[in-house]
Design an enzyme around this catalytic site. Structure first.
Site, short mmCIF file in Angstrom:
data_model
loop_
_atom_site.label_atom_id
_atom_site.label_comp_id
_atom_site.label_asym_id
_atom_site.label_seq_id
_atom_site.Cartn_x
_atom_site.Cartn_y
_atom_site.Cartn_z
N ASP A 1 0.88 -1.56 -0.16
CA ASP A 1 0.04 0.36 0.28
C ASP A 1 0.76 1.16 -0.03
OD1 ASP A 1 -1.90 1.59 -0.21
OD2 ASP A 1 -2.80 -0.10 1.62
N ASP B 1 -10.53 1.85 -3.80
CA ASP B 1 -11.50 1.06 -2.46
C ASP B 1 -12.18 1.45 -2.23
OD1 ASP B 1 -8.38 1.38 -0.90
OD2 ASP B 1 -8.98 3.04 0.02
#
Length: 717
Positions: A446, A512
């Site tokens: 990430d 997301d």
């Protein structure tokens, strides 16, 4: 300077590139696009002559040409491709071709400017499937330093280019398309975020007015780079249309000492009659890479929206049991496993298993997951650090900042200087230690904030470029040490999607936001460059965590089913009915993922904007699966017919609605005729005449299955 020939041509994958080698300065591409067939020397000369423009009143005496590196010294007055200087001098380059080498499907051009002390090597290469790759390398062959500010690649457009399209976005809504006319002037899209960013454009596209997925000549350019970049579409008052792609260099990032060189990232250009053909070239190229994933993409369950930071062994074991029971193949433990990480305000950088949460290490959960027959994956965010961490307290000099001034915080994070050797070695050692201790086959990597004020405190210089290159080295070394390791590029969702990062990773996290309505546009625009097998696409819980919209399991599944499929939901205690339905979707995906992840991506251009029809057609044309989605209520009722493109025109296909189809998806008052009949139609009829669309509720969908039934083995597609 004289050459063996004055013109040359590249032909491959249905693409032709014709180059005039004799233009002032650097050669000129006079055609990039549809195959012209191999031309004779006299035909090439005639094409070049036909492309030359007249002198006009008020203009310069020798009209400038749009070369591979247009320069002011030769009359160019549009945007420059090269900007640099030697303490204010040598700013106006006069690079001129000195050598040309043609080998296979690649052209290398060397140019010199002895007065400025510069050498340029330009590389053009056509891939197997007709994607044009372009790169420049600039070398300082003079005395003293040369400060480089910009070096970009240029891709010419045909005169028919009238409309440009790019994408913008934000967290939870990346890659939203926007269109505008290609008018005189430059439309510029820049990323200054240290990564492409959620609002970056994946491609800069330009095409004929009204181009769609299946029609209209369209060209597009992508820069394979994971740092700052600049893409533009420009039209000059002298009728030159072109696209550009360049790394965006911050002040002082590239200073070339004598003998030093700078190479641009590779810029990739594709074209098509419609966006589907343009995309197909990119997809085919990616699928030919030696490192492209070839085994079936494991169905994945990620724990983030299931448990967030609540890492309890028994809870996760129950979740893993249910995942294995429904057919999940990879279980990924997300954020929260490392030292001091109880929320997102602390711990980043301290890559040690937290004994307060995992008293016996990660062994118990990993052994449980592997014992169930699943692979285990783990979340890292190596490029970031929380100020509340041992790493930040002990090594503040490893954090990117300027003159002791901390950059504005984002998500309570700062950014590490991966170009610092000690920082690089620490990260390598910690990640390597975790991967060595445990059987981890997958990393969710990430990157949750944009870079601001990103300087190397050792020098005070901007450091985006060097940290990007260091990231690539880190990823490459981890993969070399751990063969078979797969890595996902996640960046607060889909903020780092590019072919630079995909050289070292195995999929991207598309967004997301997994609300299926939002994912329709996101996945459509992402798939213009990235094929489905590299796009993470998950089923979420009944209520979206990012939009709070509620959707049926079937609708979520039919939106996610084409991608690298997975689940982002606490399924530990779902009902027996939901368990059965979810297991059915997992099985359906497994039965068809060879098609989803090798076939041609197809999108229909429909008259009704409330409808969306997209699918995948097998390379041999034997079968296809399409998803028909009712985005919102149509004005007409029923919606009418839809056409299904992309099939073999002469092939005959049996139509069916797919199973599982376990929920009520529409309110038609009578049965739809064609699913009840043995309905067989040719690809040509399906694309030109079409079929009646089912009456669907808004925010609902169905899958249409097509199987080819003519059995002549000698038939052609």
């Amino acid at each position: 300077m004289s050459f063996e020939y004055s013109y040359t041509q590249l032909h491959r994958g249905g693409t032709t590139v014709i180059v005039d080698l004799g233009t002032a300065g650097i050669p000129t591409i006079i055609h990039w696009g549809p195959d012209t067939g191999i031309l004779t020397e006299s035909e090439l000369a005639a094409a070049a002559t036909a492309a030359a423009s007249q002198r006009v009143s008020g203009g310069i005496d020798i009209p400038a040409r749009l070369t591979l590196l247009p320069q002011e010294v030769f009359g160019w007055q549009g945007s420059p491709a090269l900007l640099g200087q030697r303490s204010g001098a040598a700013w106006a380059s006069a690079l001129a071709t000195s050598q040309v080498e043609l080998r296979d499907h690649a052209l290398t051009i060397t140019a010199q400017d002895s007065a400025a002390g510069l050498q340029l090597v330009s590389e053009l290469a056509l891939s197997t499937h007709g994607v044009l790759h372009q790169r420049h390398t600039l070398t300082n062959v003079g005395a003293g330093d040369y400060q480089l500010h910009q070096l970009g690649t240029v891709f010419p457009l045909p005169a028919t280019a009238a409309t440009i399209q790019d994408t913008t976005g934000r967290h939870l809504k990346e890659r939203t398309a926007q269109r505008r006319p290609l008018t005189v002037g430059a439309h510029v899209r820049e990323s200054r975020r240290g990564r492409p960013g959620a609002d970056s454009t994946l491609l800069m596209l330009a095409g004929s007015a009204g181009f769609g997925h299946r029609s209209g000549l369209v060209h597009g350019v992508h820069l394979a780079w994971s740092g700052n970049h600049r893409l533009s579409a420009e039209r000059t008052i002298t009728s030159d249309n072109f696209l550009t792609a360049a790394e965006l260099l911050l002040p002082g990032e590239v200073t070339l000492g004598p003998g030093e060189s700078y190479s641009t990232p590779w810029a990739l250009g594709s074209w098509g009659n419609g966006l589907d053909e343009l995309s197909a070239r990119f997809h085919a190229d990616l699928r030919e890479r030696p490192a492209h994933p070839t085994r079936p993409r494991p169905v994945t369950l990620n724990t983030w929206e299931a448990v967030y930071f609540d890492h309890d062994l028994s809870t996760l074991q129950v979740l893993a049991n249910k995942a294995a029971a429904i057919g999940v193949e990879r279980f990924v433990l997300d954020d929260g496993w490392f030292l001091g990480r109880r929320d997102d305000t602390a711990g980043l950088g301290d890559w040690f298993v937290d004994p307060a949460v995992w008293a016996d290490g990660l062994g118990p959960i990993i052994n449980h997951v592997v014992g169930l027959g699943m692979e285990f994956g783990l979340w890292f965010e190596p490029e970031m650090v929380n100020p509340d961490s041992d790493l930040a307290r002990n090594h503040p000099d490893w954090i990117l900042h300027t003159d002791g001034r901390w950059p504005v915080s984002a998500r309570q994070q700062q950014v590490l200087n991966l170009a610092h050797p000690e920082c690089f070695d620490y990260l390598m050692a910690r990640i390597d230690a975790i991967l060595t201790e445990y059987p981890i086959s997958y990393i969710k990597w990430d990157h949750n904030r944009d870079l601001l004020d990103a300087s190397d405190p050792r020098t005070g210089r901007a450091a985006v470029r060097e940290t990007t290159l260091a990231l690539y080295r880190l990823l490459a070394e981890l993969k070399a040490r751990h063969p078979g390791l797969e890595i996902e590029s996640c960046a607060s969702g889909g903020a780092r999607v590019d072919l630079g990062i995909l050289k070292f990773t195995d999929r991207i996290w598309t967004s997301d936001c997994i609300d299926p309505i939002e994912r329709l546009d996101n996945q459509e625009n992402t798939s213009m460059l990235v094929p489905y097998e590299l796009m993470g696409a998950h089923i979420g819980g009944p209520k979206s965590h990012s939009t709070h919209r509620q959707h049926s399991l079937g609708f979520m599944a039919r939106t996610a089913i084409f991608g690298h499929f997975g689940i982002e939901w606490n399924i530990a205690h779902i009902s027996a009915e939901q368990t059965t339905e979810l297991a059915g979707w997992v099985a359906f995906h497994k039965d068809n993922r060879d098609l989803f992840h090798s076939g041609a991506s197809v999108h229909a251009d429909l008259a009704d904007p409330a409808l969306d029809l997209r699918g995948v057609v097998a390379q041999d044309g034997e079968r296809a699966i399409f998803a028909l989605t009712q985005r919102e209520a149509s004005i007409t009722y029923p919606s009418g017919r839809v056409t299904i493109p992309g099939l073999s025109p002469q092939g005959r296909y049996r139509l069916a609605l797919s199973h599982p189809l376990d929920e009520e998806v529409g309110n038609g008052q009578s049965p739809l005729a064609w699913p009840l009949a043995d309905c067989v139609l040719s690809g040509r009829v399906l694309e030109t005449v079409g079929i009646a669309a089912p009456v669907l509720f808004p925010e609902q969908s169905v899958l249409i299955m097509l199987t080819r039934v003519d059995v002549d083995p000698a038939r052609a597609i």
